[in-house]
Design a protein around this motif. Structure first.
Motif, PDB file in Angstrom:
ATOM      1  N   ASP A 136       0.832  -1.390   0.025  1.00 57.37           N
ATOM      2  CA  ASP A 136       0.217   0.037  -0.040  1.00 57.37           C
ATOM      3  C   ASP A 136       0.910   1.318   0.028  1.00 57.37           C
ATOM      4  OD1 ASP A 136       0.910  -0.295   2.679  1.00 57.37           O
ATOM      5  OD2 ASP A 136      -0.939  -0.293   3.581  1.00 57.37           O
ATOM      6  N   ASN A 137       2.016   1.096  -0.617  1.00 52.86           N
ATOM      7  CA  ASN A 137       2.834   2.236  -0.334  1.00 52.86           C
ATOM      8  C   ASN A 137       3.378   2.721  -1.701  1.00 52.86           C
ATOM      9  OD1 ASN A 137       4.097  -0.340  -0.565  1.00 52.86           O
ATOM     10  ND2 ASN A 137       6.331   0.559  -0.120  1.00 52.86           N
ATOM     11  N   TYR A 138       2.535   2.423  -2.546  1.00 60.39           N
ATOM     12  CA  TYR A 138       2.552   3.049  -4.236  1.00 60.39           C
ATOM     13  C   TYR A 138       1.473   4.132  -4.405  1.00 60.39           C
ATOM     14  CZ  TYR A 138       5.933  -0.707  -4.813  1.00 60.39           C
ATOM     15  OH  TYR A 138       6.939  -1.668  -4.737  1.00 60.39           O
ATOM     16  N   GLY A 139       1.260   4.810  -3.201  1.00 63.51           N
ATOM     17  CA  GLY A 139       0.100   5.871  -3.676  1.00 63.51           C
ATOM     18  C   GLY A 139      -1.374   5.264  -3.777  1.00 63.51           C
ATOM     19  N   THR A 140      -2.108   6.212  -4.140  1.00 67.56           N
ATOM     20  CA  THR A 140      -3.628   5.916  -4.467  1.00 67.56           C
ATOM     21  C   THR A 140      -4.090   5.529  -5.626  1.00 67.56           C
ATOM     22  OG1 THR A 140      -4.134   8.180  -4.480  1.00 67.56           O
ATOM     23  CG2 THR A 140      -4.211   7.034  -2.311  1.00 67.56           C
ATOM     24  N   GLN A 141      -5.207   5.003  -5.812  1.00 73.47           N
ATOM     25  CA  GLN A 141      -5.659   4.416  -7.117  1.00 73.47           C
ATOM     26  C   GLN A 141      -6.177   5.886  -7.905  1.00 73.47           C
ATOM     27  OE1 GLN A 141      -8.488   1.556  -7.064  1.00 73.47           O
ATOM     28  NE2 GLN A 141      -9.093   1.882  -9.192  1.00 73.47           N
ATOM     29  N   GLN A 142      -5.548   5.888  -9.336  1.00 72.88           N
ATOM     30  CA  GLN A 142      -5.890   6.894  -9.960  1.00 72.88           C
ATOM     31  C   GLN A 142      -7.394   6.589 -10.833  1.00 72.88           C
ATOM     32  OE1 GLN A 142      -2.616   8.178 -12.390  1.00 72.88           O
ATOM     33  NE2 GLN A 142      -1.141   7.312 -11.122  1.00 72.88           N
ATOM     34  N   SER A 143      -7.905   7.443 -11.652  1.00 71.60           N
ATOM     35  CA  SER A 143      -9.012   6.981 -12.373  1.00 71.60           C
ATOM     36  C   SER A 143      -8.260   6.393 -13.708  1.00 71.60           C
ATOM     37  CB  SER A 143      -9.877   8.108 -12.864  1.00 71.60           C
ATOM     38  OG  SER A 143      -9.082   9.073 -13.742  1.00 71.60           O
ATOM     39  N   LYS A 144      -9.072   5.397 -14.169  1.00 71.02           N
ATOM     40  CA  LYS A 144      -8.471   4.666 -15.457  1.00 71.02           C
ATOM     41  C   LYS A 144      -8.282   5.827 -16.408  1.00 71.02           C
ATOM     42  CE  LYS A 144      -9.903   0.680 -16.324  1.00 71.02           C
ATOM     43  NZ  LYS A 144     -10.798  -0.465 -16.956  1.00 71.02           N
ATOM     44  N   LYS A 145      -9.087   6.622 -16.484  1.00 71.25           N
ATOM     45  CA  LYS A 145      -9.076   7.856 -17.495  1.00 71.25           C
ATOM     46  C   LYS A 145      -7.848   8.579 -17.636  1.00 71.25           C
ATOM     47  CE  LYS A 145     -11.547  11.571 -19.717  1.00 71.25           C
ATOM     48  NZ  LYS A 145     -12.866  12.506 -19.628  1.00 71.25           N
ATOM     49  N   GLU A 146      -7.309   9.193 -16.430  1.00 71.49           N
ATOM     50  CA  GLU A 146      -6.426   9.757 -16.152  1.00 71.49           C
ATOM     51  C   GLU A 146      -4.893   9.037 -16.240  1.00 71.49           C
ATOM     52  OE1 GLU A 146      -3.528  12.541 -14.889  1.00 71.49           O
ATOM     53  OE2 GLU A 146      -5.486  12.792 -15.715  1.00 71.49           O
ATOM     54  N   ALA A 147      -4.859   7.832 -15.828  1.00 75.61           N
ATOM     55  CA  ALA A 147      -3.831   7.087 -15.631  1.00 75.61           C
ATOM     56  C   ALA A 147      -3.539   6.729 -17.377  1.00 75.61           C
ATOM     57  CB  ALA A 147      -4.007   5.584 -14.997  1.00 75.61           C
ATOM     58  N   ARG A 148      -4.433   6.438 -18.159  1.00 76.51           N
ATOM     59  CA  ARG A 148      -4.314   5.975 -19.510  1.00 76.51           C
ATOM     60  C   ARG A 148      -3.855   7.254 -20.347  1.00 76.51           C
ATOM     61  NH1 ARG A 148      -8.474   1.370 -21.644  1.00 76.51           N
ATOM     62  NH2 ARG A 148      -7.930  -0.242 -20.157  1.00 76.51           N
ATOM     63  N   ARG A 149      -4.324   8.362 -19.915  1.00 78.81           N
ATOM     64  CA  ARG A 149      -4.019   9.635 -20.554  1.00 78.81           C
ATOM     65  C   ARG A 149      -2.433   9.717 -20.220  1.00 78.81           C
ATOM     66  NH1 ARG A 149      -2.499  14.226 -19.366  1.00 78.81           N
ATOM     67  NH2 ARG A 149      -2.433  14.010 -16.942  1.00 78.81           N
TER      68      ARG A 149
END
Length: 375
Positions: free
Chosen positions: A180-193
């Motif tokens: 759990d030390n890799y940050g929080t989940q991003q939206s799929k849209k933002e991550a793909r962008r």
């Protein structure tokens, strides 16, 4: 308690092991324990290291006491570090063990530490019998184990291996906790962008160092399935080659997969890991052999469904048809699971189930089991 962790840490970029050690140190510090990490000044000789660099260019983790001391190939250093730890009289020494190469180094340090008749030595064993075995491995492993008081394994298969080599060793199995030390989940849209990936495409992830036992070649063969081509399934390949890249590049060319592979084959820094897991629909672990894998525990953190091989400890971590699929490491069976995942629209259901399932993989549980072994 005064605790020292013996194993990889910053500035080494030891992948999951270094991140795990740093996260474990933070956990015990949060509980009020005094914690140091003794890491390697030289972990592998360059000729044994298959990647591009052993060292990270990321910022140092905050709040951790990391001492870069251990030279894995210098016996004089082993004795010196051992005496230093002996004189420090820590209450608990936690040592990471994942390959026989480190047996002489760690075993010698531990023999010095035990002379103080105070420090308890507990091993976290990622592997006992390595994935890629060599002549003399068992001698090195036994040398290491003879200076350990107790052992914690993160898969039942490793516990079985341990009992074969050291039947009287006090030992317990406890699942690998969440990364759990890799940050929080991003939206799929933002991550793909951020990764320049098609927003509407079907994207599966293969993540981590690329070695033969991890079965990337099997997954590439699976992607040759006509149904997956018709669906337009793409593979986000994220991780550094620790094998000859030609094997995999030749397969991509052979099966004409160039348009279906998103190549990100440099080392993935910790701060970018979350982006890859957030961008994918599921992660595939087509391993030929395994004990446990930290990749599953990163996937749990990011609520990402998994398709894993039915080998080692992976089926212990992934409940079949609930948070993903467990399958034999064969191309046709992996292809069938990928097809089913998309054809039956399983992503949302699996993600919902993961939110419930991952509660069992807490650092509190893991840390408590370690401390029990120390008493």
């Amino acid at each position: 308690m005064r605790i020292v962790i013996l194993g990889s840490a910053y500035p080494l970029r030891g992948g999951g092991i270094a991140s795990f050690n740093e996260r474990l140190a933070s956990h015990f510090q949060q509980l009020g324990h005094e914690v140091d990490i003794y890491s390697f000044s030289l972990q592998y000789p360059n000729f044994l290291f298959p990647g591009k660099s052993q060292y990270s260019d990321e910022p140092a983790p905050e709040g951790l006491h990391i001492k870069t001391k251990i030279n894995s190939i210098n016996p004089f250093n082993w004795i010196s570090v051992g005496k230093e730890l002996k004189n420090a009289k820590y209450d608990l020494l936690i040592v990471r063990f994942w390959m026989p190469f480190f047996g002489p180094c760690l075993g010698t340090i531990q023999r010095q530490v035990r002379k103080n008749r105070h420090t308890k030595i507990v091993c976290i064993a990622d592997n006992i019998i390595p994935h890629e075995q060599r002549l003399g491995d068992k001698l090195l492993i036994r040398y290491f184990l003879k200076s350990v008081d107790a052992c914690l394994t993160m898969s039942k298969s490793v516990l079985s291996d341990l009992k074969l080599l050291s039947p009287k060793m006090p030992a317990v199995y406890t699942p690998h906790p969440l990364y759990d030390n890799y940050g929080t989940q991003q939206s799929k849209k933002e991550a793909r962008r951020r990764l320049n990936i098609d927003q509407e495409g079907k994207v599966i992830l293969f993540f981590g160092f690329i070695r033969r036992y991890k079965g990337l070649d099997i997954l590439l063969q699976a992607l040759d399935d006509a149904r997956l081509r018709e669906m337009g399934v793409k593979l986000l390949l994220a991780g550094e080659f620790y094998d000859d890249p030609a094997l995999y590049l030749d397969l991509i060319k052979k099966y004409k997969l160039e348009e279906f592979i998103l190549m990100h084959t440099d080392f993935i820094p910790n701060q970018e890991v979350g982006c890859y897991f957030s961008a994918a629909d599921c992660v595939v672990l087509p391993y030929r052999s395994a004990t446990q894998s930290g990749i599953t525990q990163v996937a749990y953190h990011f609520d990402l469904p998994m398709i894993v091989s039915n080998v080692g400890g992976l089926p212990e971590l992934v409940q079949d048809s609930y948070v993903g699929y467990v399958v034999e490491p064969k191309a046709e069976e992996i292809a069938e699971c990928i097809f089913s995942f998309y054809h039956y629209n399983k992503e949302e259901q699996f993600r919902t189930n993961i939110k419930d399932e991952k509660r069992k993989y807490s650092w509190d549980t893991f840390g408590n089991e370690l401390l029990k072994l120390a008493h």
